[in-house]
Design a protein around this motif. Structure first.
Motif, short mmCIF file in Angstrom:
data_model
loop_
_atom_site.label_atom_id
_atom_site.label_comp_id
_atom_site.label_asym_id
_atom_site.label_seq_id
_atom_site.Cartn_x
_atom_site.Cartn_y
_atom_site.Cartn_z
N ASN A 27 0.81 -1.22 0.00
CA ASN A 27 0.00 0.00 0.00
C ASN A 27 0.84 1.27 0.00
O ASN A 27 0.32 2.35 -0.26
CB ASN A 27 -1.00 -0.01 1.16
N ARG A 29 3.03 1.70 -2.27
CA ARG A 29 3.29 1.83 -3.71
C ARG A 29 4.73 2.29 -3.96
O ARG A 29 5.00 3.00 -4.92
CB ARG A 29 2.29 2.77 -4.36
N TRP A 65 2.34 0.31 -10.90
CA TRP A 65 1.74 1.45 -10.21
C TRP A 65 1.71 2.72 -11.05
O TRP A 65 1.01 3.67 -10.71
CB TRP A 65 2.40 1.63 -8.85
N GLU A 68 -1.76 1.43 -12.61
CA GLU A 68 -2.84 1.21 -11.65
C GLU A 68 -2.84 2.35 -10.63
O GLU A 68 -2.21 2.28 -9.58
CB GLU A 68 -2.68 -0.14 -10.97
N ASP A 70 -4.28 5.13 -7.85
CA ASP A 70 -5.10 5.04 -6.63
C ASP A 70 -5.19 3.61 -6.09
O ASP A 70 -6.18 3.21 -5.50
CB ASP A 70 -6.51 5.60 -6.84
N TYR A 71 -4.13 2.84 -6.30
CA TYR A 71 -4.06 1.45 -5.87
C TYR A 71 -4.24 1.34 -4.35
O TYR A 71 -3.61 2.06 -3.59
CB TYR A 71 -2.70 0.90 -6.28
N TYR A 91 -7.76 -5.83 -4.53
CA TYR A 91 -7.31 -4.44 -4.59
C TYR A 91 -8.15 -3.69 -5.59
O TYR A 91 -8.82 -4.29 -6.44
CB TYR A 91 -5.82 -4.33 -4.90
N GLU A 92 -8.14 -2.39 -5.44
CA GLU A 92 -8.86 -1.52 -6.36
C GLU A 92 -7.91 -0.46 -6.89
O GLU A 92 -6.94 -0.08 -6.21
CB GLU A 92 -10.04 -0.85 -5.66
N CYS A 93 -8.20 -0.02 -8.10
CA CYS A 93 -7.39 1.02 -8.73
C CYS A 93 -8.21 1.62 -9.87
O CYS A 93 -9.32 1.16 -10.15
CB CYS A 93 -6.07 0.44 -9.25
N ARG A 94 -7.63 2.61 -10.50
CA ARG A 94 -8.24 3.16 -11.72
C ARG A 94 -7.15 3.30 -12.76
O ARG A 94 -5.96 3.43 -12.44
CB ARG A 94 -8.93 4.49 -11.46
N TYR A 100 -12.45 2.33 -13.19
CA TYR A 100 -12.09 1.72 -11.91
C TYR A 100 -12.16 0.20 -12.04
O TYR A 100 -12.97 -0.34 -12.81
CB TYR A 100 -13.02 2.21 -10.79
N ARG A 134 -16.47 1.59 -5.18
CA ARG A 134 -15.19 1.33 -4.49
C ARG A 134 -15.43 1.07 -3.01
O ARG A 134 -16.31 1.67 -2.39
CB ARG A 134 -14.26 2.52 -4.65
#
Length: 152
Positions: A27, A29, A65, A68, A70-71, A91-94, A100, A134
């Motif tokens: 987290n 990154r 990163w 991806e 906002d990981y 995990y989530e990202c945009r 997203y 999200r």
């Protein structure tokens, strides 16, 4: 060689600590920081990519990163035995185009005697989500540490 406690063979508490430490590191990154948890010759399979060594790990994570944005990640201990740990994660990202994503996966980890990860195998599936769907925002709050993360 420096030690990365907890060390194998893992007990339940040690395995939980190892998983949380990995989640915390990812987290950030920070590819350089993350790479230090792996042996210099660590071998990865990440989806369809094969990566060997810390330098390649840094390059892989840097590209990841950059793509991806906002990981944010959650990992959960699935099983452990000796020097091995199995993890499930989300995990989530945009992406740069504003789409997203939520990614679900499983990892198999193998550690050396110094607690560095020598092998990592990750199988990952991606689901398109809307921004309002999200659920993962930044590092895990202290009051959520050790709790399972729901699939949906």
């Amino acid at each position: 060689m420096s030690e990365r406690p907890p060390l194998p063979p893992f007990d339940h508490e040690g395995a939980l600590r190892k998983v949380q430490a990995a989640e915390d590191a990812w987290n950030t990154r920070d590819p350089q920081k993350v790479s230090l948890a792996y042996t210099p010759d660590s071998v990865w399979r990440n989806r369809d990519s094969f990566v060997t060594g810390r330098e390649a790990i840094v390059e892989f994570l840097t590209r990841k990163w950059e793509r991806e944005l906002d990981y944010a990640l959650r990992k959960e201990l699935w099983a452990f035995d000796g020097n091995r740990i199995a993890v499930r994660f989300q995990y989530e990202c945009r992406t740069a185009d504003g789409q997203y994503w939520r990614s679900y996966g499983n990892e198999l980890w193998e550690f050396d005697d110094d607690g560095l990860m020598a092998r990592r195998e990750a199988s990952i599936n991606d689901v398109r989500i809307l921004e309002q769907d999200r659920r993962i925002f930044g590092p895990r709050p202290d009051d959520e540490r050790g709790l399972p993360f729901p699939i949906r």
